[in-house]
Write an enzyme that holds these catalytic residues in place. Structure first.
Site, short mmCIF file in Angstrom:
data_model
loop_
_atom_site.label_atom_id
_atom_site.label_comp_id
_atom_site.label_asym_id
_atom_site.label_seq_id
_atom_site.Cartn_x
_atom_site.Cartn_y
_atom_site.Cartn_z
N GLU A 107 0.93 -1.18 0.41
CA GLU A 107 0.27 -0.02 0.24
C GLU A 107 0.67 1.20 0.64
OE1 GLU A 107 -1.05 -2.70 2.42
OE2 GLU A 107 -2.58 -3.40 0.95
N HIS A 129 -11.71 -6.23 7.66
CA HIS A 129 -12.54 -5.55 6.05
C HIS A 129 -13.64 -5.06 6.42
CE1 HIS A 129 -10.25 -9.19 5.31
NE2 HIS A 129 -9.92 -9.46 4.19
#
Lengths: 406, 324
Positions: free
Chosen positions: B60, B129
């Site tokens: 990321e 998530h």
């Protein structure tokens, strides 16, 4: 893609097992000639500390050699004076360059005008070489009205858009992936731009080093990643920063060619960077360069290196001075003499003095610049805050003027 | 008009802008061949090629770090962070670099990019998530934060974000990626950043909500209507910059305010909304501002239905504003 099989050798199986199972963006295969790690750790040198030609002469014309020397002398004087100004309280902070002039100037000189440079802390010389005026540099250090970044950054955070010298943060290593991203963009656009990304030895421990190196190699980005190994990250010496034999060999694991160069030898730095730039411009991908140099002063004006290192080490590196080395070479070639030296020193001292005087007389940036440039436009919230700021300033002025005089 | 889900509207907006502007590039983990884990980028690589829609290594910080470089160079990158829960390795690049570039360079360098990321709970995603991390980004000067709650808004706001000159966090409520279908204008459709919308008009209480909470609040408003209370729902659509007049006008009209958000309660974006209402419209309030939010816990797995604000909790919040 190689997949582990029962017959695969243990080592190969272990390597492939670490790869993700799902296919990802297919990396372009690394360039054919990744040098063997240990042999390539030898230092690329062109000039001996005495200024004698001991390696392959990059063949720069005389005026270019003199230009490099003048740039080095200029940044040394600039650096010396700025540290003095800091000690006098006229600049808030300063990160000295002394000893690293060749590493920056040799590499920056190998770039074309359309190329991009992403600096770290000690690359002012690259900005100046690419056209940042002394006035603009000093305005940045003093945070004055004409400062290109409007007094918003600490000293040594220069920016110069016309030269594609990119504004940096103080966070170590973040610019590595910016350099790679800019190079990826150049490749996507079909431009022949090459990007130079600087970092220090400490940055090679940062996550962005890994990410940047990996992306650069996977996308074969036209980038030269240039590590100024000055051997100290504030108080931490290189041996505590990394157990790697050299910094350069880290590139090998990413599938990236690399070289290790004497960072106090401007011609060696130039030659190595030039080769890497040409490689990138040809479309052959990134190169990693480690320039071995030394930070002769503290990390910054706030740092006292005698607390953590032996000054005898500094004495050794003084003998490897990069400016002296090129001067001896130029003298031996008949390109330099005492008269030219004196003229140069006087000219630079005068230019630096004049720039200091001009910039120091400037006002601070306008108060409105506190809230501009956060976004392209002021948001309603910032407009409200600006109105509040102006009202506060008006009240403060009114308070002084209306105060009882005794 | 075409009937679309929110995820189809995102895809439609990306295609529209990539056709219109060849500086727009889309990249991230699994966005290329696979088309993204939620299929937001489906078909982009096939149409625009591997230079404009590509898979990245699993990093990321590398995705956002290189996106910053691309934006500086002149592209309009749209990096995808697969789940907002995974954005933290890139936090430094967003907060220290993308957000500050224009300001720190005195306007010389800018960072126009849209960081797309699915966010929020309600999909049985557990800790990693499900998170709603919008407040971190709202607290960072230099970022805009945009959250759609309908397919049409998703398209219009994403197009506006891509055309914006500064970095935009475009957070997509993944819980309603496919649950809501709506007519979406074909072709050009821009919803300006900084303009909220009245989801439902009412006169007794104002409920402010964004993302997946808007639908929950609509259910709550129905329940409140059965109790004879008329609830107005305001969706700011962009958290930064915020459409304050829309919110304040509504609260001044109704005299009651409930703020609904699924992030942890403490220092959530709803706290800022409550502060603004208190600061600028307190004289109109008939009762306390009430927050209905997630809990100050990591996001749970099995008990996520208890964690997430639902219609009954929102209704209770509305009722509280009348009990004072």
């Amino acid at each position: 893609m190689t997949r582990p099989t029962r017959s695969a050798k243990k080592g190969a199986a272990a390597r492939t097992a670490r790869k993700p199972a799902a296919p990802r963006a297919r990396p372009v295969p690394p360039a054919a000639s990744v040098p063997p790690p240990h042999g390539a750790a030898a230092l690329l040198t062109v000039l001996s500390p005495e200024g004698e030609l001991v390696g392959k002469d990059p063949g720069l014309p005389p005026e270019r050699l003199v230009f490099l020397y003048e740039q080095m002398v200029q940044v040394r004087e600039f650096d010396r004076r700025m540290l003095v100004l800091q000690r006098q309280g006229r600049i808030g902070f300063y990160g000295p360059i002394l000893g690293q002039e060749a590493a920056t100037i040799g590499s920056a000189a190998a770039m074309g005008p359309g190329d991009w440079v992403f600096p770290a802390l000690r690359e002012a010389a690259a900005a100046i070489l690419r056209g940042l005026s002394l006035d603009a540099a000093i305005a940045q250090l003093m945070g004055k009205a004409s400062d290109r970044c409007k007094g918003r950054q600490m000293p040594c955070h220069y920016t110069h858009k016309e030269a594609h010298y990119v504004s940096m943060s103080s966070v170590i290593g973040t610019q590595i992936s910016h350099a790679v991203g800019a190079a990826m963009a150049a490749r996507i656009r079909g431009d022949d731009t090459v990007v130079l990304g600087y970092m220090g030895d400490g940055a090679t421990s940062a996550n962005d080093f890994h990410a940047g190196m990996n992306f650069a190699a996977v996308y074969r980005a036209p980038v030269v990643l240039f590590c100024q190994n000055n051997q100290w990250a504030i108080s931490v010496p290189l041996r505590q920063q990394s157990a790697s034999e050299t910094i350069a060999i880290k590139a090998s694991a990413y599938g990236m060619p690399y070289a290790r160069v004497d960072g106090n030898d401007v011609l060696a730095v130039y030659a190595a960077t030039r080769a890497a730039v040409e490689r990138a411009r040809r479309g052959d991908g990134p190169t990693f360069l480690e320039a071995l140099t030394y930070r002769r002063l503290g990390h910054s004006s706030s740092d006292d290196p005698t607390r953590y290192r032996d000054e005898a080490e500094v004495r050794v590196w003084e003998k490897r001075d990069p400016v002296e080395r090129l001067r001896r070479f130029l003298r031996a070639r008949g390109l330099w003499n005492d008269r030219r030296e004196q003229e140069l020193q006087e000219r630079i001292a005068n230019e630096v003095n004049a720039a200091i005087a001009r910039v120091e007389a400037e006002p601070d940036p306008d108060p409105d610049t506190l809230v501009t440039d956060v976004h392209a436009e002021l948001t309603p919230q910032l407009r409200e805050q600006l109105a509040d700021l102006r009202a506060n300033l008006d009240a403060a002025r009114g308070g002084r003027e209306g105060a009882f005089p005794l | 008009m075409t009937v679309m889900t929110l995820i189809q509207a995102v895809n439609d907006a990306l295609k529209h802008e990539m056709r219109r502007d060849d500086r727009v590039v889309v990249f991230g983990e699994d966005v290329g061949v696979k088309g993204g884990v939620f299929l937001a980028t489906e078909g982009l690589q096939a149409e625009f090629g591997k230079d404009r829609c590509f898979d990245t290594p699993l990093s990321e910080c590398g995705i956002i770090g290189t996106a910053v470089g691309m934006a500086l160079y002149g592209l309009r990158p749209i990096p995808e962070i697969q789940f907002l829960d995974f954005i933290y390795p890139a936090f430094d690049q967003i907060v220290s670099e993308a957000a500050k570039m224009r300001y720190r360079s005195g306007g010389e360098y800018t960072c126009p990019m849209v960081i797309r990321s699915p966010y929020g709970g309600g999909i049985k995603g557990g800790h990693y998530h499900s998170q709603s991390a919008e407040a971190y980004f709202c607290h960072t000067p230099g970022l805009k934060v945009v959250i759609p709650s309908t397919p049409a808004d998703a398209k219009g706001l994403l197009i506006a974000s891509i055309r914006d000159e500064d970095p935009v966090m475009f957070l997509e409520p993944k819980r309603i990626y496919r649950t809501l279908k709506q007519e979406v204008p074909e072709g050009e459709h821009v919803v300006p950043i900084g303009k909220g919308r009245i989801v439902r008009e009412g006169k007794d209480a104002t409920v402010i909500a964004y993302g997946a909470m808007v639908g929950i609040c609509e259910q709550a408003a129905e329940l409140a209507a059965k109790e004879g209370r008329s609830v107005e729902i305001v969706d700011p659509r962009t958290l930064v910059p915020l459409d304050e007049p829309l919110i304040l006008d509504s609260v001044r009209k109704t005299g009651r305010c409930v703020v609904v958000y699924e992030a942890p309660r403490t220092c959530g974006y709803g706290a800022e909304l409550a502060a603004i209402v208190a600061e600028k419209a307190i004289e109109y309030l008939e009762g306390p501002i009430v927050r209905v939010a997630g809990f100050d816990t990591p996001f749970p797995y099995t008990l996520d239905n208890l964690y997430m604000p639902d219609a009954r909790r929102v209704l209770r919040g509305i009722q509280k504003t009348f009990q004072w």
